[in-house]
Design a protein around this motif. Structure first.
Motif, PDB file in Angstrom:
ATOM      1  N   VAL A 184      40.747  43.169  43.590  1.00  0.00           N
ATOM      2  CA  VAL A 184      40.144  42.854  42.454  1.00  0.00           C
ATOM      3  C   VAL A 184      41.245  43.215  41.374  1.00  0.00           C
ATOM      4  O   VAL A 184      41.971  44.240  41.532  1.00  0.00           O
ATOM      5  CB  VAL A 184      39.005  43.370  41.721  1.00  0.00           C
ATOM      6  CG1 VAL A 184      38.610  43.096  40.424  1.00  0.00           C
ATOM      7  CG2 VAL A 184      37.742  42.967  42.951  1.00  0.00           C
ATOM      8  N   SER A 185      41.899  42.234  40.635  1.00  0.00           N
ATOM      9  CA  SER A 185      42.890  42.267  39.663  1.00  0.00           C
ATOM     10  C   SER A 185      42.411  43.293  38.697  1.00  0.00           C
ATOM     11  O   SER A 185      41.452  43.472  38.087  1.00  0.00           O
ATOM     12  CB  SER A 185      43.515  41.227  39.065  1.00  0.00           C
ATOM     13  OG  SER A 185      42.742  40.521  38.244  1.00  0.00           O
ATOM     14  N   GLY A 188      39.882  41.870  36.168  1.00  0.00           N
ATOM     15  CA  GLY A 188      38.685  41.703  36.851  1.00  0.00           C
ATOM     16  C   GLY A 188      38.414  40.366  37.455  1.00  0.00           C
ATOM     17  O   GLY A 188      37.182  39.866  37.847  1.00  0.00           O
ATOM     18  N   ILE A 190      39.196  38.039  41.407  1.00  0.00           N
ATOM     19  CA  ILE A 190      39.540  38.244  42.576  1.00  0.00           C
ATOM     20  C   ILE A 190      40.994  37.921  42.918  1.00  0.00           C
ATOM     21  O   ILE A 190      41.379  36.792  42.573  1.00  0.00           O
ATOM     22  CB  ILE A 190      38.596  37.467  43.499  1.00  0.00           C
ATOM     23  CG1 ILE A 190      37.297  37.830  43.494  1.00  0.00           C
ATOM     24  CG2 ILE A 190      38.921  37.590  45.136  1.00  0.00           C
ATOM     25  CD1 ILE A 190      36.712  39.010  43.799  1.00  0.00           C
ATOM     26  N   ALA A 220      32.315  43.110  45.030  1.00  0.00           N
ATOM     27  CA  ALA A 220      33.608  43.331  44.261  1.00  0.00           C
ATOM     28  C   ALA A 220      33.468  43.119  42.623  1.00  0.00           C
ATOM     29  O   ALA A 220      34.260  43.767  42.074  1.00  0.00           O
ATOM     30  CB  ALA A 220      34.579  42.457  44.768  1.00  0.00           C
ATOM     31  N   LEU A 221      32.722  42.316  42.309  1.00  0.00           N
ATOM     32  CA  LEU A 221      32.755  42.091  40.789  1.00  0.00           C
ATOM     33  C   LEU A 221      31.523  42.681  40.284  1.00  0.00           C
ATOM     34  O   LEU A 221      31.238  42.396  38.746  1.00  0.00           O
ATOM     35  CB  LEU A 221      32.753  40.537  40.480  1.00  0.00           C
ATOM     36  CG  LEU A 221      33.977  39.944  40.993  1.00  0.00           C
ATOM     37  CD1 LEU A 221      34.112  38.391  40.416  1.00  0.00           C
ATOM     38  CD2 LEU A 221      35.157  40.388  40.441  1.00  0.00           C
ATOM     39  N   CYS A 326      35.315  33.251  40.604  1.00  0.00           N
ATOM     40  CA  CYS A 326      34.274  33.604  41.507  1.00  0.00           C
ATOM     41  C   CYS A 326      32.970  33.244  41.287  1.00  0.00           C
ATOM     42  O   CYS A 326      32.429  33.190  40.277  1.00  0.00           O
ATOM     43  CB  CYS A 326      34.364  35.140  41.839  1.00  0.00           C
ATOM     44  SG  CYS A 326      32.942  35.205  43.387  1.00  0.00           S
TER      45      CYS A 326
END
Length: 498
Positions: A184-185, A188, A190, A220-221, A326
Motif C-alpha cells: 500500500v502506497s 493509500g 494498492i 490492506a485498505l 481497488c
C-alpha cells in the motif's frame, strides 16, 4: 489510463468479472491487459446454484454459447421459486413472469380483495407450466432467448472452471499463487501484490475477489463492514450434494424449492446429474449438529453416507465497494443470504458496472468512485429490504426463531411505512424508486399476495386474466424439461464423437 487490471481471486466472482471486462474491452477496442491471480490452495465456496434472468444477458455479453454453458455447468432451467411453509401449511410461487402486460393496477387490486384466489396462478403462466415441468424454451429458440423469462440452476464451481478456460482462450492472463503481501502506497493506494510463487504483480486497477477474507479492500485498505445481522438472522448453512445414482427424484424440476424450517429455511435445487440441498439457519437458535441432522432427516436414509459441508457467513457489506484503485466484487464486498439467489447477480452487476466505468474512472476518478459506491450501496439496501420482507410478514410464531424473525425491531426502516400501506392495498408504481432494480413491483406482489398480507374491499372478478389459452399453447409448443435436457446431453455426445 487503465492499461492493466489485476483481479485477485478466482471462483465465480473473479471469472465472471474478468470475462465481462475482457469482452467489454474487446468490443470497444480498449487495449487493457487483464490478469487474474488465483490461489491453488483455497477452495471456492461454490454453493450458489441458482440465478436470476440477468445471467442470460451476462453470458451472452461474455460470448459463451448457451449450449456450451448448459453442457459445461450441468445447468437446468429455473422459472420460479416455490415457497413452502413461510406461512405454515401454505405454498406459493415467485415466478419470473407477471401477466397481463403491461401490468394492470385494477387487476392486482381486484385480486388482492378476493378470497381464495392464489395470485401466482392467476397472474403467472410459469407457475402453471411448472406443475407440468414444461421447459421455458424449445431448441428452436435463439440462444438466451425464449417466449418466457428464465434463469438457470447451475454448478457454480463448474461455471468458474468453464469461464476460466474460456477467458484464457480469449486473452485473459492467468497466474497461480497465494497472496503473501499487499503493498500500500503512502497515498493509500494498492501499489502491488506479491505471491508465494515469486510474482510481483502491479496494475492500474485492482479487483478484490478473495471472498470473505477480502484481502485487498478489507485487509490492506481496512474498509469496515456495515452489518445487516439485525435484519437477517440466518448466519449458517449446511449443504449436501445428492447424486442421482444415490437418489433420483421423479422429475428434474424447473424451480427452486424454498421450504421454511424451524430455525430458517431450506433450498432444494435440481441439476442435470444431482441435487443440491442446504439448510440456511440462525446459530442463535440451532447448532451445527442439529442442523445437519435436520437436513439428513429431510433427505432420508440414502443421505447417511453423503458428505455435509458447513458454511459460516455474516450478512453485511463493506462501507464502500471502491476505494482508491481497488474495487471489491462478490463476497469480498458483501453478502446478504442465499434467499432469492442474489449472490451471482451482485457479481454480474459489479462486473458490468466496472467495465462500463473504466473510461469514467480515467477522466473523473473521484466522481466515478462516489457514484459506483452509491449505486452499489443502494442495490444492497434494496435486496436487503426484499429479503427482510419474506420473514417479517410471515404469520409463523411457532418457534423461537420465527418469533424473533417477525418481531418489530427486525423490520428494515425503509420497509416499515410501505408495509403499513400494503396492509390496505397492493404495491403501486410509486412504491419503488430507482430505475434499475433487481426486485421491483412484480416480485413484491408475488410475495405479499402469496403470503396473504394484503387486505382490501371486495371487487369484481372481471379483472382477473384468463391464462388458460396461453398455458395450453405453451404446453403444445414447449418440450418437457427432461426432454430438453436429453437434447443437450445428446448434442454434447455428438460433439465428442465428431
Amino acid at each position: 489510463m487503465v492499461q492493466s487490471v489485476l483481479i485477485v481471486g478466482g471462483g465465480s466472482a473473479g471469472w465472471i468479472t474478468a470475462n465481462l471486462l475482457n469482452a467489454h474491452c474487446r468490443r470497444t477496442g480498449r487495449d487493457t491487459r487483464i490478469v487474474l491471480v488465483e490461489s491453488p490452495d483455497i477452495p471456492t465456496i461454490g454453493v450458489g446454484e441458482a440465478t436470476v434472468p440477468t445471467i442470460r444477458r451476462t453470458l451472452n455479453d461474455i460470448g459463451l454459447p448457451e449450449q456450451d454453458f448448459l453442457e459445461s455447468t450441468e445447468a437446468t432451467f429455473k422459472t420460479l421459486i416455490r415457497f413452502k411453509d413461510w406461512n405454515l401449511g401454505e405454498t406459493y410461487d415467485h415466478p419470473f413472469d407477471r401477466r397481463p402486460r403491461p401490468q394492470s393496477d385494477t387487476a392486482a387490486i381486484a385480486w388482492s380483495a378476493q378470497n381464495g384466489l392464489p395470485f401466482d396462478r392467476h397472474f403467472s403462466v410459469l407457475t402453471q407450466l411448472a406443475d407440468f415441468n414444461t421447459a421455458p424454451k424449445s431448441p428452436r429458440h435463439p440462444q438466451y432467448q425464449a417466449s418466457f423469462p428464465y434463469a438457470y440452476h447451475l454448478d457454480a464451481i463448474k461455471l468458474a472452471a468453464r469461464l476460466s478456460s474460456f477467458g484464457q482462450a480469449n486473452g485473459i492472463e492467468y497466474r497461480l499463487g497465494n497472496v503473501v503481501d499487499v503493498i500500500v502506497s503512502p497515498e493509500g493506494l494498492i501499489a502491488g501484490v506479491k505471491t508465494d510463487r515469486g510474482d510481483d504483480l502491479t496494475a492500474n486497477l485492482y479487483i478484490d475477489c478473495t471472498g470473505f477474507r477480502s484481502v485487498l479492500l478489507g485487509g490492506a485498505l481496512d474498509v469496515p463492514v456495515r452489518s445487516f445481522e439485525k435484519h437477517l438472522l440466518c448466519d449458517r448453512a449446511v449443504t449436501m450434494r445428492v447424486p442421482y445414482d444415490v437418489y433420483r427424484p421423479e422429475r428434474i424440476l424447473t424451480y427452486t424449492k424454498a421450504t421454511a424450517r424451524e430455525a430458517g429455511w431450506q433450498w432444494d435445487i435440481n441439476l442435470q446429474s444431482r441435487r443440491g440441498i442446504g439448510y440456511v439457519y440462525s446459530s442463535q437458535f440451532l447448532d451445527e449438529t442439529a442442523a445437519e441432522a435436520a437436513l439428513r432427516q429431510y433427505e432420508g436414509a440414502h443421505s447417511d453416507e453423503l458428505e455435509a459441508r458447513h458454511i459460516r457467513f455474516a450478512s453485511g457489506k463493506r462501507e464502500v465497494s471502491w476505494k482508491g484503485n481497488c474495487v471489491a466484487v462478490g463476497l469480498s464486498d458483501g453478502f446478504l443470504e442465499p434467499l432469492e439467489s442474489s449472490g451471482l447477480y451482485l457479481i454480474e452487476f459489479a462486473g458490468l458496472a466496472i467495465a462500463n466505468m473504466l473510461a469514467d474512472f480515467e477522466s473523473a476518478p473521484q466522481a466515478t468512485m462516489r457514484y459506483y459506491n452509491r449505486i452499489t450501496n443502494d442495490l444492497y439496501d434494496e435486496i436487503l429490504g426484499f429479503l427482510n420482507l419474506h420473514y417479517v410478514i410471515s404469520n409463523r410464531r411457532d418457534t423461537a426463531f420465527w418469533r424473533a424473525a417477525t418481531s418489530d425491531e427486525v423490520i428494515v426502516d425503509d420497509l416499515r411505512d410501505r408495509l403499513e400501506l400494503w396492509k390496505h392495498r397492493g404495491p403501486g408504481q410509486f412504491d419503488f424508486p430507482g430505475a434499475d432494480r433487481l426486485f421491483a413491483r412484480d416480485s413484491y406482489e408475488f410475495i405479499l399476495h402469496g403470503m396473504r398480507y394484503v387486505k382490501g374491499a371486495t371487487h369484481s372478478r372481471a379483472s382477473i386474466p384468463d391464462l388458460s389459452q396461453v398455458v395450453m399453447k405453451a404446453r403444445a409448443e414447449l418440450p418437457d424439461h427432461e426432454a430438453f435436457l436429453s437434447l443437450v446431453e445428446r448434442a454434447a455426445e455428438a460433439r465428442k464423437l465428431s
